[in-house]
Motif scaffolding. Sequence first.
Motif, PDB file in Angstrom:
ATOM      1  N   ASN A 206     -68.465  18.681 107.692  1.00  0.00           N
ATOM      2  CA  ASN A 206     -68.468  19.704 107.933  1.00  0.00           C
ATOM      3  C   ASN A 206     -68.491  20.974 107.974  1.00  0.00           C
ATOM      4  OD1 ASN A 206     -69.135  20.657 105.095  1.00  0.00           O
ATOM      5  ND2 ASN A 206     -68.628  18.180 104.333  1.00  0.00           N
ATOM      6  N   VAL A 207     -67.088  21.807 107.369  1.00  0.00           N
ATOM      7  CA  VAL A 207     -67.253  23.185 107.692  1.00  0.00           C
ATOM      8  C   VAL A 207     -68.803  23.976 106.789  1.00  0.00           C
ATOM      9  CG1 VAL A 207     -66.796  25.808 107.019  1.00  0.00           C
ATOM     10  CG2 VAL A 207     -65.496  23.291 107.720  1.00  0.00           C
ATOM     11  N   LEU A 208     -69.137  23.176 105.817  1.00  0.00           N
ATOM     12  CA  LEU A 208     -70.486  23.431 105.186  1.00  0.00           C
ATOM     13  C   LEU A 208     -71.435  23.054 105.823  1.00  0.00           C
ATOM     14  CD1 LEU A 208     -69.033  23.444 101.203  1.00  0.00           C
ATOM     15  CD2 LEU A 208     -69.188  25.286 103.082  1.00  0.00           C
ATOM     16  N   GLU A 209     -71.232  21.619 105.648  1.00  0.00           N
ATOM     17  CA  GLU A 209     -72.574  20.699 106.192  1.00  0.00           C
ATOM     18  C   GLU A 209     -72.398  20.064 107.952  1.00  0.00           C
ATOM     19  OE1 GLU A 209     -74.771  19.212 107.110  1.00  0.00           O
ATOM     20  OE2 GLU A 209     -76.207  17.692 105.478  1.00  0.00           O
ATOM     21  N   ASP A 296     -59.666  29.864 117.795  1.00  0.00           N
ATOM     22  CA  ASP A 296     -60.027  30.792 117.845  1.00  0.00           C
ATOM     23  C   ASP A 296     -61.131  30.969 118.576  1.00  0.00           C
ATOM     24  OD1 ASP A 296     -59.835  32.745 116.596  1.00  0.00           O
ATOM     25  OD2 ASP A 296     -57.993  33.778 117.541  1.00  0.00           O
ATOM     26  N   GLU A 297     -61.694  31.544 118.682  1.00  0.00           N
ATOM     27  CA  GLU A 297     -63.196  31.753 118.867  1.00  0.00           C
ATOM     28  C   GLU A 297     -63.583  32.482 117.672  1.00  0.00           C
ATOM     29  OE1 GLU A 297     -65.686  30.631 120.715  1.00  0.00           O
ATOM     30  OE2 GLU A 297     -64.244  29.417 121.402  1.00  0.00           O
ATOM     31  N   ASP A 298     -62.996  33.865 117.075  1.00  0.00           N
ATOM     32  CA  ASP A 298     -63.301  34.637 116.667  1.00  0.00           C
ATOM     33  C   ASP A 298     -63.159  33.695 114.878  1.00  0.00           C
ATOM     34  OD1 ASP A 298     -63.675  37.365 114.644  1.00  0.00           O
ATOM     35  OD2 ASP A 298     -61.652  36.587 114.166  1.00  0.00           O
ATOM     36  N   GLN A 299     -61.968  32.936 114.795  1.00  0.00           N
ATOM     37  CA  GLN A 299     -61.703  31.968 113.522  1.00  0.00           C
ATOM     38  C   GLN A 299     -62.720  31.115 114.312  1.00  0.00           C
ATOM     39  OE1 GLN A 299     -57.724  30.697 114.578  1.00  0.00           O
ATOM     40  NE2 GLN A 299     -56.796  32.414 113.625  1.00  0.00           N
ATOM     41  N   ALA A 304     -67.755  29.305 111.475  1.00  0.00           N
ATOM     42  CA  ALA A 304     -69.315  28.934 110.778  1.00  0.00           C
ATOM     43  C   ALA A 304     -70.738  29.555 109.862  1.00  0.00           C
ATOM     44  CB  ALA A 304     -69.560  29.047 112.521  1.00  0.00           C
ATOM     45  N   ALA A 305     -69.966  30.888 109.564  1.00  0.00           N
ATOM     46  CA  ALA A 305     -70.673  31.227 109.272  1.00  0.00           C
ATOM     47  C   ALA A 305     -70.692  31.299 107.999  1.00  0.00           C
ATOM     48  CB  ALA A 305     -70.291  32.567 108.819  1.00  0.00           C
TER      49      ALA A 305
END
Length: 323
Positions: A206-209, A296-299, A304-305
């Motif tokens: 997921n986004v976190l793992e 998009d790439e910015d999102q 990812a951060a």
Amino acid sequence: MPFARLANATTPTCHIGLGLAAVGRPGYINLGRDEDLGESRSVDALRDRTHELLDAAYAQGVRYFDVARSYGRSEEFLADWLNARPDIDDVVIGSKWGYTYTAGWTADAETHEVKDHGLATYERQRAETDALLGDRLDLYQIHSVTPDSPALTDKDLHARLAEAAAQGLTVGFSTSGPAQADAIRAALAVTVDGEPLFRTVQSTYNVLETSAAPALAEAHDAGLTVIVKEGMANGRLAEPYAPDALKAVAAQAELGTDAVALALVLRQPWAGVVLSGAATVVQLASNLHAPVVDLDEDQLARLAALTEEPGAYWERRGQLPWH
């Protein structure tokens, strides 16, 4: 493999499956579950809720349903649903063995499930699953394999699993914990008579793992179907618990944080089936918007951060209370 039926599906939600972990038993660790289920958690109430979810999922194109021996009465609820709808023959059913449900239909038990990957547990739970699902079962997975699991080295167990595979059952495994990648790679090396034993892998991503991604890509390249679980991080990525960055991306997409979180998983080229763990029909409908989210790439960079160190992620997951 039965998953070819999913690959050939024409519905936009063909790569989203429904997992019944959150509705097959009165207690689970998902955040917000008190609001989702309320106080009505009798066997009949959760059976009705499960059937309502299955009806809604099927009507919207979902064709993979995921249960487990340790998910309370999830296999029973699913079997009841299938038996009442004999004309439905285009779904794929997966279950898991290796944990025994011990909570006695309460949400505050001291121990909710006990893990054992031994041959005796497999034989017992396989018989229990067969009694409920019979020939409707397509996939049987070892539940939550870790690098130290005896299921990776037990040759007698491997022989029995290979026998089941020869009779037409797809054999797979799921993973949990900070060393998922190591467990996946160890399982890929398991063979019987020179042939790979496992045909599917179900892992948390997921986004976190995201730590299992490289190993899941290797599994996909080796021909395994990859199933992704916990795409919502047990509710940590749903409103109102989602990180601000995820909420901001969701606002831009004019959809829920859940749809964006699942969209990130769906865009992974190795992801074959992504599970929704919805506990309500409204949650399911929102989850099923994920295929139309275009990031998009910015999102993607902002999402990812949010990635956490695996040890920290799994430590927090282990501290989530049963609701």
